[in-house]
Design a protein around this motif. Structure first.
Motif, PDB file in Angstrom:
ATOM      1  N   HIS A 133       0.794  -1.226   0.000  1.00  0.00           N
ATOM      2  CA  HIS A 133       0.000   0.000   0.000  1.00  0.00           C
ATOM      3  C   HIS A 133       0.828   1.279   0.000  1.00  0.00           C
ATOM      4  O   HIS A 133       0.262   2.365  -0.095  1.00  0.00           O
ATOM      5  CB  HIS A 133      -0.911   0.025   1.235  1.00  0.00           C
ATOM      6  N   HIS A 216      -7.272  10.806   4.488  1.00  0.00           N
ATOM      7  CA  HIS A 216      -7.600   9.698   3.585  1.00  0.00           C
ATOM      8  C   HIS A 216      -6.406   8.781   3.330  1.00  0.00           C
ATOM      9  O   HIS A 216      -6.434   7.968   2.406  1.00  0.00           O
ATOM     10  CB  HIS A 216      -8.118  10.257   2.258  1.00  0.00           C
ATOM     11  N   PRO A 218      -3.936   5.636   3.646  1.00  0.00           N
ATOM     12  CA  PRO A 218      -4.078   4.239   4.084  1.00  0.00           C
ATOM     13  C   PRO A 218      -3.516   4.068   5.493  1.00  0.00           C
ATOM     14  O   PRO A 218      -2.393   4.503   5.774  1.00  0.00           O
ATOM     15  CB  PRO A 218      -3.259   3.457   3.052  1.00  0.00           C
ATOM     16  N   GLU A 260      -9.702   4.575   5.412  1.00  0.00           N
ATOM     17  CA  GLU A 260      -8.987   3.623   4.557  1.00  0.00           C
ATOM     18  C   GLU A 260      -8.099   2.744   5.434  1.00  0.00           C
ATOM     19  O   GLU A 260      -6.873   2.905   5.501  1.00  0.00           O
ATOM     20  CB  GLU A 260      -8.150   4.369   3.508  1.00  0.00           C
ATOM     21  N   TRP A 301     -18.528   2.847   1.160  1.00  0.00           N
ATOM     22  CA  TRP A 301     -17.781   2.917  -0.094  1.00  0.00           C
ATOM     23  C   TRP A 301     -18.716   2.836  -1.290  1.00  0.00           C
ATOM     24  O   TRP A 301     -18.591   3.568  -2.263  1.00  0.00           O
ATOM     25  CB  TRP A 301     -16.768   1.797  -0.135  1.00  0.00           C
TER      26      TRP A 301
END
Length: 308
Positions: A133, A216, A218, A260, A301
């Motif tokens: 990620h 936002h 990860p 997230e 989502w």
């Protein structure tokens, strides 16, 4: 090498047992890491994963878990990969096998809930998650910052120092919550919400700080059970009075719907120093809450993303 502990566990919440990431339709995998060779306090957290799984027997009957309006299996497919195999007594084997294990499941598009084990397991997990990620926001619940530089190579008190040095986490998007032991406040790289502030201001204020800091980005959650006060989690290696209540921590975790979140570990459960499985039940409940947060986030989502 066969697992030393894998034959005696039960699956977390009785979810299906899976060993092949590519063949599994699960969206989240639960894994156990029975490792405690990096602890500085009381040993015994190798027994944590089994104890946490067994404690879920107290949670399975509920169906739709309060306060959610759905049953977990209605929205999220979860499997249990059992306990990690490694050469007991060889920390290098733990690191290599855990990184490889996590990379395989992450490459298959799964998210991970990992049960420790001492807190050192977070470092190989962060390496694998960061490869998948990119550098991560860290949301860290603990009594200790675990940023100490003077520790040994395998030390559960140095992991977030090494994670920063290796570029695995983004400090400006990261927080440490519930801290109540000493650290270098002048040069500390992470924002700290200490236990006094958390307990005085409550979950709403904590969530406001988390969302403002993480945004936002990860995010990976690392939850040391000693973030809870010993009244709520006596079974841990380095208990420190003055911590969070289980209710407060659950409310904070529950408020992360829509963020997230890429993974979570729950570590430092030491059932030998408990009675009545209080600590194991707290850890199992917090892990289950994370799964509900992911399940509820799927609904969010689908609403906000027109591509779905």
């Amino acid at each position: 090498m066969p697992s030393l502990f894998g034959d005696v566990i039960s699956a977390f919440m009785n979810v299906p047992r899976e060993s092949d990431p590519k063949a599994s339709d699960a969206e989240v995998v639960v894994s156990g890491v029975p490792f405690d060779l990096a602890c500085s306090g009381r040993a015994g957290t190798r027994m944590g994963p089994n104890a946490i799984r067994q404690a879920t027997a107290n949670l399975i009957w509920e169906g739709k878990r309060w306060p959610w309006d759905f049953a977990l299996e209605e929205r999220l497919n979860v499997c249990d990969a059992g306990n990690l195999d490694y050469a007991y007594g060889e920390p290098e084997s733990l690191v290599d096998n855990l990184e490889g294990h996590a990379e395989r499941w992450l490459a298959a598009g799964k998210k991970m809930l990992t049960l420790g084990g001492d807190h050192y397991i977070s470092l190989p997990l962060l390496r694998a998650h960061a490869r998948e990620h990119g550098p991560l926001a860290l949301i860290h619940f603990d009594a200790h910052t675990d940023t100490y530089e003077q520790g040994t190579r395998f030390d559960h008190g140095t992991i977030f120092h090494h994670a920063l040095k290796e570029g695995l986490v983004v400090p400006e998007h990261s927080l440490q919550i519930g801290i109540r032991t000493s650290y270098d406040r002048q040069n500390h790289p992470y924002e700290v919400l200490d236990a006094d502030w958390v307990n005085d201001h409550g979950p709403k204020a904590v969530l406001e700080r988390i969302r403002a800091r993480v945004g936002h980005h990860p995010a990976y959650i690392s939850l040391d059970i000693d973030g809870l006060d010993p009244a709520f989690a006596p079974g841990t290696g380095t208990p420190v009075c003055g911590g969070m209540s289980t209710d407060l921590m659950l409310k904070v975790l529950r408020g992360m719907v829509g963020m997230e979140l890429v993974g979570m570990d729950v570590v430092e459960v030491n059932p030998a120093y408990d009675h009545g499985d209080i600590t194991s039940l707290a850890a199992a409940t917090l892990g289950l809450e994370f799964l509900y947060v992911l399940a509820a986030g799927k609904r969010v989502w689908r609403v906000v993303d027109p591509r779905q």
